[in-house]
Design a protein around this motif. Structure first.
Motif, mmCIF file in Angstrom:
data_model
loop_
_atom_site.group_PDB
_atom_site.id
_atom_site.type_symbol
_atom_site.label_atom_id
_atom_site.label_comp_id
_atom_site.label_asym_id
_atom_site.label_seq_id
_atom_site.Cartn_x
_atom_site.Cartn_y
_atom_site.Cartn_z
ATOM 1 N N ASP A 44 0.831 -1.206 0.000
ATOM 2 C CA ASP A 44 0.000 0.000 0.000
ATOM 3 C C ASP A 44 0.863 1.253 0.000
ATOM 4 O OD1 ASP A 44 -2.280 -1.527 -0.027
ATOM 5 O OD2 ASP A 44 -2.719 -1.266 2.116
ATOM 6 N N THR A 47 2.442 1.647 -3.432
ATOM 7 C CA THR A 47 1.438 2.106 -4.390
ATOM 8 C C THR A 47 1.143 3.588 -4.200
ATOM 9 O OG1 THR A 47 0.429 -0.085 -4.416
ATOM 10 C CG2 THR A 47 -0.916 1.721 -5.229
ATOM 11 N N ASN A 48 0.948 4.007 -2.967
ATOM 12 C CA ASN A 48 0.620 5.406 -2.709
ATOM 13 C C ASN A 48 1.756 6.349 -3.080
ATOM 14 O OD1 ASN A 48 -1.964 4.870 -1.802
ATOM 15 N ND2 ASN A 48 -1.291 4.553 0.300
ATOM 16 N N ARG A 49 2.990 5.903 -2.952
ATOM 17 C CA ARG A 49 4.131 6.761 -3.285
ATOM 18 C C ARG A 49 4.373 6.871 -4.781
ATOM 19 N NH1 ARG A 49 9.089 6.176 0.862
ATOM 20 N NH2 ARG A 49 7.875 5.883 2.752
ATOM 21 N N ALA A 52 0.228 8.348 -9.247
ATOM 22 C CA ALA A 52 -0.433 9.645 -9.089
ATOM 23 C C ALA A 52 -1.859 9.430 -8.600
ATOM 24 C CB ALA A 52 -0.426 10.387 -10.420
ATOM 25 N N SER A 53 -2.326 10.329 -7.749
ATOM 26 C CA SER A 53 -3.632 10.147 -7.101
ATOM 27 C C SER A 53 -4.779 10.058 -8.106
ATOM 28 C CB SER A 53 -3.889 11.264 -6.093
ATOM 29 O OG SER A 53 -3.896 12.513 -6.740
ATOM 30 N N GLU A 54 -4.675 10.752 -9.253
ATOM 31 C CA GLU A 54 -5.775 10.698 -10.225
ATOM 32 C C GLU A 54 -5.832 9.347 -10.955
ATOM 33 O OE1 GLU A 54 -2.276 12.658 -12.272
ATOM 34 O OE2 GLU A 54 -3.371 13.077 -10.451
ATOM 35 N N ASN A 55 -4.751 8.571 -10.909
ATOM 36 C CA ASN A 55 -4.730 7.263 -11.561
ATOM 37 C C ASN A 55 -4.847 6.107 -10.574
ATOM 38 O OD1 ASN A 55 -4.248 8.558 -14.010
ATOM 39 N ND2 ASN A 55 -2.034 8.438 -13.771
ATOM 40 N N ARG A 56 -4.735 6.391 -9.291
ATOM 41 C CA ARG A 56 -4.634 5.327 -8.284
ATOM 42 C C ARG A 56 -5.876 4.441 -8.230
ATOM 43 N NH1 ARG A 56 -3.251 8.114 -3.454
ATOM 44 N NH2 ARG A 56 -1.325 8.500 -4.542
ATOM 45 N N ALA A 57 -7.053 5.017 -8.220
ATOM 46 C CA ALA A 57 -8.281 4.212 -8.112
ATOM 47 C C ALA A 57 -8.436 3.289 -9.318
ATOM 48 C CB ALA A 57 -9.496 5.114 -7.980
#
Length: 117
Positions: A44, A47-49, A52-57
């Motif tokens: 996790d 993955t978070n590092r 990019a937040s807009e592609n994470r989901a």
């Protein structure tokens, strides 16, 4: 740490294949389950590092879909092996985990700190 915690379940599955008694198999099962849970926070964080937040989901959904597809294919195969020999099924799962952990390992170059927007 990622490699060690990914290899541990494979090693414990291998030990379950060689367990001589029910109590030993139960102990190895608990160790396998526990060591599998240890790797999730590390993945996790990775993955978070690195995503990019807009592609994470979207990427996490895709990974979940691939995991489900893998289980749909491998579940019956492992079940067929277990019909033949339960210890052989444990050995197969352990070997598969160990090979996968080595082939798809995350090295130092992958863990280097990256900036994401």
């Amino acid at each position: 740490a990622l490699l060690v915690f990914t290899l541990l379940p494979g090693v414990f599955y291998g030990l379950m294949a060689m367990a001589g008694g029910a109590w030993l198999a139960v102990i190895f099962f608990c160790l396998t389950y526990g060591s599998s849970a240890l790797q999730q926070p590390l993945f996790d964080d990775y993955t978070n590092r690195h995503i990019a937040s807009e592609n994470r989901a979207t990427l996490l959904s895709f990974i979940g879909m691939l995991s489900s597809l893998y289980m749909a294919v491998m579940g019956p195969i492992i079940g067929g092996i277990a019909d033949w020999s339960v210890p052989m099924a444990f050995a197969f799962m352990g070997g598969l985990i160990i090979i996968g952990a080595i082939v798809f390992r995350i090295g130092e170059e992958h863990v280097a700190e990256k900036t994401v927007d």
